[in-house]
Write an enzyme that holds these catalytic residues in place. Sequence first.
Site, mmCIF file in Angstrom:
data_model
loop_
_atom_site.group_PDB
_atom_site.id
_atom_site.type_symbol
_atom_site.label_atom_id
_atom_site.label_comp_id
_atom_site.label_asym_id
_atom_site.label_seq_id
_atom_site.Cartn_x
_atom_site.Cartn_y
_atom_site.Cartn_z
ATOM 1 N N LYS A 113 0.824 -1.226 0.000
ATOM 2 C CA LYS A 113 0.000 0.000 0.000
ATOM 3 C C LYS A 113 0.848 1.262 0.000
ATOM 4 O O LYS A 113 0.474 2.260 -0.600
ATOM 5 C CB LYS A 113 -0.951 0.022 1.204
ATOM 6 C CG LYS A 113 -2.150 -0.898 1.048
ATOM 7 C CD LYS A 113 -3.262 -0.470 1.996
ATOM 8 C CE LYS A 113 -4.472 -1.375 1.883
ATOM 9 N NZ LYS A 113 -5.505 -1.064 2.883
ATOM 10 N N LYS A 196 -10.019 -7.534 -12.051
ATOM 11 C CA LYS A 196 -10.962 -7.738 -10.960
ATOM 12 C C LYS A 196 -12.194 -6.835 -11.102
ATOM 13 O O LYS A 196 -12.049 -5.683 -11.519
ATOM 14 C CB LYS A 196 -10.270 -7.382 -9.636
ATOM 15 C CG LYS A 196 -10.466 -8.419 -8.557
ATOM 16 C CD LYS A 196 -9.581 -8.141 -7.368
ATOM 17 C CE LYS A 196 -10.352 -7.444 -6.272
ATOM 18 N NZ LYS A 196 -9.785 -7.588 -4.942
ATOM 19 N N LYS A 199 -15.102 -1.315 -7.967
ATOM 20 C CA LYS A 199 -15.952 -0.116 -7.915
ATOM 21 C C LYS A 199 -15.330 1.028 -8.703
ATOM 22 O O LYS A 199 -16.012 1.971 -9.068
ATOM 23 C CB LYS A 199 -16.175 0.303 -6.468
ATOM 24 C CG LYS A 199 -14.890 0.666 -5.789
ATOM 25 C CD LYS A 199 -15.097 1.179 -4.412
ATOM 26 C CE LYS A 199 -13.729 1.447 -3.886
ATOM 27 N NZ LYS A 199 -13.261 1.284 -2.698
HETATM 28 P P1 AMP Z 1 -12.826 -3.365 -1.549
HETATM 29 O O1 AMP Z 1 -14.092 -2.737 -2.000
HETATM 30 O O2 AMP Z 1 -11.888 -3.637 -2.691
HETATM 31 O O3 AMP Z 1 -12.179 -2.672 -0.383
HETATM 32 O O4 AMP Z 1 -13.196 -4.802 -0.989
HETATM 33 C C1 AMP Z 1 -14.062 -5.051 0.099
HETATM 34 C C2 AMP Z 1 -14.156 -6.545 0.282
HETATM 35 O O5 AMP Z 1 -14.720 -7.166 -0.891
HETATM 36 C C3 AMP Z 1 -12.812 -7.239 0.489
HETATM 37 O O6 AMP Z 1 -12.982 -8.292 1.419
HETATM 38 C C4 AMP Z 1 -12.461 -7.781 -0.868
HETATM 39 O O7 AMP Z 1 -11.654 -8.926 -0.801
HETATM 40 C C5 AMP Z 1 -13.829 -8.107 -1.469
HETATM 41 N N1 AMP Z 1 -13.791 -7.911 -2.929
HETATM 42 C C6 AMP Z 1 -13.695 -6.726 -3.599
HETATM 43 N N2 AMP Z 1 -13.710 -6.919 -4.940
HETATM 44 C C7 AMP Z 1 -13.799 -8.248 -5.146
HETATM 45 C C8 AMP Z 1 -13.866 -9.088 -6.313
HETATM 46 N N3 AMP Z 1 -13.867 -8.584 -7.551
HETATM 47 N N4 AMP Z 1 -13.970 -10.427 -6.116
HETATM 48 C C9 AMP Z 1 -14.008 -10.942 -4.867
HETATM 49 N N5 AMP Z 1 -13.959 -10.231 -3.732
HETATM 50 C C10 AMP Z 1 -13.861 -8.892 -3.850
#
Ligand code: AMP
Length: 338
Positions: A113, A196, A199
């Site tokens: 990070k 991936k 958002k």
């Molecule tokens: P984030 O919005 O990236 O901070 O992710 C929040 C949670 O959702 C974390 O536990 C991530 O591992 C999970 N997550 C986010 N994007 C994905 C994805 N495309 N596939 C699987 N898990 C996800």
Amino acid sequence: MSKGLIFSGIQPTGNLHLGNYLGAIRNWVALQDEFDCLFCVVDLHAITVEQDPAELRRATVELAAGLIAAGIDPEKNILFNQALNPNHAELAWLFNCVARIGWLNRMTQFKEKAGKHRENATVGLYDYPVLMAADILAYRATHVPVGEDQKQHLELTRDIAQAFNSQFGKDVFPLPEPQIFGAATRVMSLRDGTKKMSKSDSSDYSRINMTDGPDEVALKIRKAKTDPEPIPEKVEDLGDRPEAKNLIGIMAALTGRTAQDVTSDYAGKGFGDFKKGLTEVAVEVLGGVGAEYQRLMADPEHVQAVLARGGEKARALSAPVLQDAYDVMGFLGVKRPY
Ligand code: AMP
Ligand code: TRP
């Protein structure tokens, strides 16, 4: 009957999508019948990187609403945002004086990070895992469900608990067990199977949002990128077809079956047929969640009140643990009101 006490946290990020649901939220929903659970929106962790106040507020409500809509029962579990219980930050300070700089220097998430701009990273980002240890140990939680990427932080939590107990000669803290999510469902973009689902992707067609209604879900699946080849009998024969693999993976995750089950069902068929089936399943699973999410977001103050009640329960549960920690460390006259 409870098998133990679970604590888990998730950072408030806005615009929840299918990846968040399948990769994180759904795992929590499955645990609440077997364990006593605390589920925490970790707003104090969110400010370790640049964070806009209005955005933090919005993301905190959205995540809480998403968790409730997905099936987390705030009556049965303790659902709250971290900042409502000051004991987390207080215990983190006590742990700062037990944890060693050398332990934190090994944390790979900080290195990733902070990147090249290490000197410019916040002290909070460096100390992030100590706050995480405090989150868990403030309740003497025994089990912590997390993704693979958090395993190292859990090991640090155990190291801190052990060091504290041995330094002060009393088993104040248990050594919590990680529950690493099985076969982590990594949901990829609907427009590019090598990226991936996220958002931050500029195309809304790349993801299914938790707010999407049945028509949007159907449209996005219909427009999802695929290839003209039929679906093979064996999942290994999908070879280098990332978009095909992703859609099959999503179908498997939504139905609780293996990717092999899915390819067997659709062997020889093209993606036209498959997408019809996937749409039905996706609308069935997500339709209710999306509608409930919309309903909750129409009254954010209600969501905030739910978190506030969770915060009270969390403070009460952690107060005796903080008292024990202060007592064994030799602080004079500390009496925890909560
Ligand atoms: P984030 O919005 O990236 O901070 O992710 C929040 C949670 O959702 C974390 O536990 C991530 O591992 C999970 N997550 C986010 N994007 C994905 C994805 N495309 N596939 C699987 N898990 C996800
Ligand atoms: N660091 C975790 C993540 O990014 C979130 C988190 C904070 C957490 N505190 C926690 C997870 C305590 C489990 C337990 O996913």
